[in-house]
Design a protein around this motif. Structure first.
Motif, PDB file in Angstrom:
ATOM      1  N   LYS A  40      -3.027 -11.952   7.515  1.00 56.78           N
ATOM      2  CA  LYS A  40      -3.875 -12.842   8.315  1.00 56.78           C
ATOM      3  C   LYS A  40      -3.262 -13.176   9.670  1.00 56.78           C
ATOM      4  O   LYS A  40      -3.444 -14.260  10.214  1.00 56.78           O
TER       5      LYS A  40
ATOM      6  N   ASP B  83      -3.446  -7.473   9.074  1.00 60.81           N
ATOM      7  CA  ASP B  83      -4.704  -8.064   8.607  1.00 60.81           C
ATOM      8  C   ASP B  83      -4.510  -8.767   7.269  1.00 60.81           C
ATOM      9  O   ASP B  83      -4.978  -9.884   7.068  1.00 60.81           O
TER      10      ASP B  83
ATOM     11  N   ARG C  65      -0.989  -1.807  10.971  1.00 66.35           N
ATOM     12  CA  ARG C  65      -2.006  -2.795  11.341  1.00 66.35           C
ATOM     13  C   ARG C  65      -2.772  -3.365  10.152  1.00 66.35           C
ATOM     14  O   ARG C  65      -3.092  -4.558  10.159  1.00 66.35           O
TER      15      ARG C  65
ATOM     16  N   THR D 104      -3.975 -11.437  12.331  1.00 67.99           N
ATOM     17  CA  THR D 104      -4.917 -10.998  13.365  1.00 67.99           C
ATOM     18  C   THR D 104      -6.240 -11.766  13.302  1.00 67.99           C
ATOM     19  O   THR D 104      -7.204 -11.394  13.966  1.00 67.99           O
ATOM     20  N   ASP D 105      -6.284 -12.841  12.544  1.00 66.96           N
ATOM     21  CA  ASP D 105      -7.537 -13.593  12.368  1.00 66.96           C
ATOM     22  C   ASP D 105      -8.097 -14.167  13.667  1.00 66.96           C
ATOM     23  O   ASP D 105      -9.295 -14.322  13.792  1.00 66.96           O
TER      24      ASP D 105
END
Length: 153
Positions: A148, A145, A141, A150-151
């Protein structure tokens, strides 16, 4: 079997089959496969990505990646540069040809995703993104991030 999410598993299979189908046909015409598409995806997503990071993300052997990269480099889709601060580092960049090919590969996938999300309620996209994040191993995970991905969650 009563407790298995057979509906989700089946729908996931059909969605993935159709999601990659058009791109697979285009890749095959170039003598490429899904591994080539994955490399093109990540190199376009994160220009200058080190080979070591790509190996970590794809979870494939150096030998497998070397074969795929060699084909993409030899055919003018990707270029490899030496790192400025660490000369041992190999950084990957899509060429103009590589960016155009990636756009063509992604066009039908983009249309498919856009149409499916447009049919959802307003919070639908966030729900879909959360579902996919939930499917990813916890240890990976932070990579999501960094990339990017999961922005919007």
């Amino acid at each position: 079997m009563d407790t298995m999410p057979l509906d989700v598993m089946g729908l996931f299979f059909f969605a993935y089959r159709d999601f990659v189908g058009d791109a697979d046909a285009l890749l095959e015409r170039q003598g490429f496969g899904r591994a080539h598409h994955r490399v093109l995806y990540f190199v376009n997503l994160k220009p200058g990505m080190p080979v070591a990071d790509l190996l970590d993300i794809l979870k494939i052997t150096k030998q497998s990646l070397a074969r795929v990269l060699r084909q993409l480099i030899d055919n003018g889709y990707i270029e490899q540069k030496t790192g400025e601060s660490d000369r041992r580092q190999r950084l990957l960049y899509a060429t103009e040809k590589g960016r155009r090919f990636f756009e063509v590969l992604s066009a039908t996938q983009t249309s498919r995703i856009d149409a499916a999300i447009a049919a959802l309620p307003p919070e639908g996209k966030r729900t879909v993104l959360k579902f996919f994040v939930g499917m990813v191993e916890t240890g990976d995970r932070p990579t999501l991030d960094r990339l990017k991905l999961t922005d919007d969650i």
